[in-house]
Design a protein around this motif. Structure first.
Motif, PDB file in Angstrom:
ATOM      1  N   ARG A 192      -1.016  -3.892   4.380  1.00 40.23           N
ATOM      2  CA  ARG A 192      -0.658  -2.899   3.348  1.00 40.23           C
ATOM      3  C   ARG A 192      -0.348  -1.379   3.444  1.00 40.23           C
ATOM      4  O   ARG A 192       0.777  -1.176   3.154  1.00 40.23           O
ATOM      5  CB  ARG A 192      -0.697  -3.156   2.297  1.00 40.23           C
ATOM      6  CG  ARG A 192      -0.241  -4.625   1.749  1.00 40.23           C
ATOM      7  CD  ARG A 192       0.423  -5.641   0.289  1.00 40.23           C
ATOM      8  NE  ARG A 192      -0.199  -6.585   0.233  1.00 40.23           N
ATOM      9  CZ  ARG A 192       0.163  -7.546  -1.002  1.00 40.23           C
ATOM     10  NH1 ARG A 192      -0.028  -6.597  -2.199  1.00 40.23           N
ATOM     11  NH2 ARG A 192       0.499  -8.593  -0.750  1.00 40.23           N
ATOM     12  N   LEU A 193      -1.497  -0.661   4.095  1.00 35.70           N
ATOM     13  CA  LEU A 193      -1.728   0.425   3.929  1.00 35.70           C
ATOM     14  C   LEU A 193      -0.606   1.078   5.018  1.00 35.70           C
ATOM     15  O   LEU A 193      -0.020   1.982   4.420  1.00 35.70           O
ATOM     16  CB  LEU A 193      -2.959   0.909   3.931  1.00 35.70           C
ATOM     17  CG  LEU A 193      -4.630   0.733   3.046  1.00 35.70           C
ATOM     18  CD1 LEU A 193      -5.587   1.013   3.659  1.00 35.70           C
ATOM     19  CD2 LEU A 193      -3.713   1.571   1.955  1.00 35.70           C
ATOM     20  N   LEU A 194      -0.355   0.213   6.115  1.00 35.89           N
ATOM     21  CA  LEU A 194       0.395   0.911   6.695  1.00 35.89           C
ATOM     22  C   LEU A 194       2.484   0.716   6.299  1.00 35.89           C
ATOM     23  O   LEU A 194       3.209   1.704   6.759  1.00 35.89           O
ATOM     24  CB  LEU A 194       0.406  -0.048   7.688  1.00 35.89           C
ATOM     25  CG  LEU A 194      -0.454  -0.508   8.408  1.00 35.89           C
ATOM     26  CD1 LEU A 194      -0.728  -1.649   9.587  1.00 35.89           C
ATOM     27  CD2 LEU A 194      -0.856   1.194   9.729  1.00 35.89           C
ATOM     28  N   ASP A 195       2.835   0.350   5.430  1.00 36.43           N
ATOM     29  CA  ASP A 195       3.951   0.161   4.537  1.00 36.43           C
ATOM     30  C   ASP A 195       4.386   1.552   4.403  1.00 36.43           C
ATOM     31  O   ASP A 195       5.566   1.406   4.996  1.00 36.43           O
ATOM     32  CB  ASP A 195       4.109  -0.887   3.713  1.00 36.43           C
ATOM     33  CG  ASP A 195       3.334  -2.092   4.479  1.00 36.43           C
ATOM     34  OD1 ASP A 195       3.108  -2.442   5.093  1.00 36.43           O
ATOM     35  OD2 ASP A 195       2.991  -2.973   3.239  1.00 36.43           O
ATOM     36  N   PRO A 196       3.919   2.668   3.703  1.00 39.11           N
ATOM     37  CA  PRO A 196       4.776   3.247   3.545  1.00 39.11           C
ATOM     38  C   PRO A 196       5.000   4.422   4.730  1.00 39.11           C
ATOM     39  O   PRO A 196       6.130   5.301   4.627  1.00 39.11           O
ATOM     40  CB  PRO A 196       4.303   4.563   2.873  1.00 39.11           C
ATOM     41  CG  PRO A 196       2.458   3.449   2.398  1.00 39.11           C
ATOM     42  CD  PRO A 196       2.675   2.233   3.354  1.00 39.11           C
TER      43      PRO A 196
END
Length: 396
Positions: A330-334
């Protein structure tokens, strides 16, 4: 019984009224991850044996570059192809091409006249510190060479989209066999892997043996490696075949088997990768870096690249499917909405950071990590700023 029925209906569902596409977070994260891989690739190249343009080097970066160069652009074409056939079916060929001109053609033209000359001016200054930018820009545009940097991907992808539109107009069910293979791949991903590997090798190995690894088609800012263009086409149309229909119930299904055998994909990637290093040792230490290399060498090298490329793509896709709920993924989502813009604008940032770091007496690891972190941060910030321009989000 259920698998047979599912497969039999794939063709019919492929040509039913197309549905609006929904976001697949696993694929979005894989695409964002690949964007970061591109930035890392360009951040470490100066500090390798392959592209040794800095006084310092680190062998670990050679390992990174060998891996990334062997798969990441092919995988970009695969991910792009996933939504091509369904997009053509939903919008119609003319409307789809108009959208691709806006999304690919406009950025290519803008970058060719701005981003790329700014990037390569940093390299030119190393050779001729007295040259002014206006002189360099005019010489680049009018006389050449006019390198494309990473934006070659845009025009080649548009060419594949154009071919896909023509093929769809002639035969809308052309890619149904790949789609049926994808549906079966939900339970038997090894079958899809084997077919994709065989087709990729059939197109890539002869091309590399004939053209060699360093032969490029170049016409102004339009360039592509002769030996790889058919490999890229193979990946694109395999992706397009998966995207015809049933993508959520085929090879890339969140409940499919591909994600459950991720360790097998890792082994399939590591073995040919190690063999590539064996071949590199043979080339340097036994053959003496001959030019051209023997056909047996080029063929064996191309075969290893093919296996590694398909296997590591399966590994990455399986990882993001398997750990779709994990915090690390989820760290890649932004960054997801800005990934394409970062791909477009990062190159001059990376090259100018390397120009600035060149004269500092620092270890290669420090230079590369400083360059990578700042390239990510600055290209992300610049993309965010550019996307505030009215209408920019339709292009970026």
């Amino acid at each position: 019984m259920s698998t047979m029925s599912h497969t039999a209906t794939a063709g019919a569902e492929a040509h039913a009224a197309p549905k609006a596409k929904t976001r697949n977070m696993s694929l979005d994260r894989a695409r964002t991850f690949l964007t970061l891989v591109v930035l890392l690739h360009h951040a470490v190249i100066p500090y390798t044996y392959f592209g040794h343009t800095d006084p310092t080097s680190f062998f670990g970066f050679d390992m990174i570059v060998l891996a990334t160069d062997s798969f990441f652009m092919a995988m970009f074409f695969f991910l792009s192809g996933l939504f091509a056939w369904s997009g053509i079916a939903r919008k119609g060929p003319a409307s789809y091409l108009a959208d691709r001109i806006r999304r690919l053609g406009i950025p290519f033209v803008i970058c060719a006249f701005t981003v790329i000359p700014i990037a390569y001016y940093a390299i030119s200054l190393r050779n001729d510190p007295e040259i002014g930018f206006s002189q360099f820009w005019w010489t680049t545009i009018t006389k050449g060479p006019w390198p494309s940097g990473p934006i070659w991907f845009l025009w080649v992808l548009f060419a594949f989209d154009l071919i896909a539109c023509l093929l769809y107009s002639l035969r809308p069910n052309l890619l149904d066999p790949i789609n049926r293979l994808s549906v079966r791949g939900r339970r038997r991903p090894a079958e899809f892997f084997a077919v994709m590997l065989a087709v990729s090798a059939a197109f890539y190995v002869p091309g590399l043996m004939y053209f060699g690894p360093s032969s490029w088609f170049e016409f102004g800012p339009f360039s592509v490696q002769h030996g790889r263009v058919m490999l890229y086409a193979t990946y694109f149309f395999f992706g397009a075949g998966i995207g015809v229909a049933n993508m959520d119930r085929g090879l890339l299904s969140a409940e499919g088997r591909m994600a459950k055998v991720s360790w097998e994909w890792l082994v399939l990637a590591i073995v040919p990768y190690c063999l590539l290093w064996v071949l590199i040792f043979i080339k340097r230490e036994i053959l003496g870096n001959p030019s051209p290399l023997p056909n047996w060498y080029e063929g064996t090298y191309a075969a290893c690249v093919t296996v590694f490329s398909v296997a590591i793509m399966f590994l990455i896709l399986a990882f993001f499917q398997r750990f779709k709920q994990s915090g690390s993924a989820r760290l890649l989502d932004p960054m997801q909405a800005d990934a394409f813009g970062m791909f477009l604008v990062h190159y001059p940032i990376a090259l100018w950071l390397q120009y600035w770091l060149f004269d500092y007496d620092l270890p290669a690891i420090v230079k590369a990590m400083v360059g990578f972190v700042l390239t990510v941060a600055l290209s992300w910030a610049l993309t965010r700023a550019l996307r505030q321009i009215p209408g920019a989000t339709k292009v970026l």
